[in-house]
Design an enzyme around this catalytic site. Sequence first.
Site, PDB file in Angstrom:
ATOM      1  N   LYS A 134       3.271   1.676   2.397  1.00  0.00           N
ATOM      2  CA  LYS A 134       3.609   2.944   3.111  1.00  0.00           C
ATOM      3  C   LYS A 134       4.372   1.915   3.893  1.00  0.00           C
ATOM      4  CE  LYS A 134      -0.767   4.669   3.717  1.00  0.00           C
ATOM      5  NZ  LYS A 134      -1.662   4.768   4.827  1.00  0.00           N
ATOM      6  N   LYS A 151       0.703  -1.100  -0.396  1.00  0.00           N
ATOM      7  CA  LYS A 151      -0.090   0.210  -0.042  1.00  0.00           C
ATOM      8  C   LYS A 151       0.744   1.361   0.274  1.00  0.00           C
ATOM      9  CE  LYS A 151      -3.532   0.174   2.910  1.00  0.00           C
ATOM     10  NZ  LYS A 151      -4.273  -0.561   3.862  1.00  0.00           N
TER      11      LYS A 151
END
Length: 154
Positions: free
Chosen positions: A46, A44
Site C-alpha cells: 500500500k 504491505k
Amino acid sequence: MVIGYTTGVYDLFHIGHLNLLKNAKGMCDKLIVGVTVDELVLYKGKHAMIPFSDRAEIVRSIKYVDAVVPQYDMDKLAACKKLGATVLFVGDDWYGTEKWKKYEQEFAKEGIRIVYFPYTKGISSTKITEALKATRGWVNGVESDSHEDNDIDT
C-alpha cells in the site's frame, strides 16, 4: 496497571480510528499505539497518503492515547512483550481466522489477552482514498490534474 496496545496505519484519520482508540482506552489504564512506518506500509503493498511523522503526531494528539511508538514490523507479540502490554486490541475482521486462533494461543501463553473490536461500518481509509481518487483525480496521494481556479478547495 493494565497496559493496552494496538497498531494501525492511521492514514486519513476517521471516526472508525477514533472509535477503536476510545474503546481501547476504556479497557486499559495506559494505551500505547503503534503507528505503521511508511516502509512497512509499502511492504504491505500500500501507499500512505499522509507521511508517518504526521500520522504519528495526529494519533499522539488524541486524548485516549497515552503513547505512540513506530511499528517497524508485524510482530505484535514481541511489541506487547517489549512494552509490557497485557491486552492487544485488533479489528474483528481477524476474529476466528486460523492465523488469529493460533495468535490467541501464543499470546495467552505470555499472559496477553486479545480483544476484538467491530469495525465502524461504512468508513475506512481505503474508501476515503478511493473517493479522493474518483473525485479529485488523485494518484499516489497527489492530484494528477491541475484544477481551475473555480474549483472549490476542501
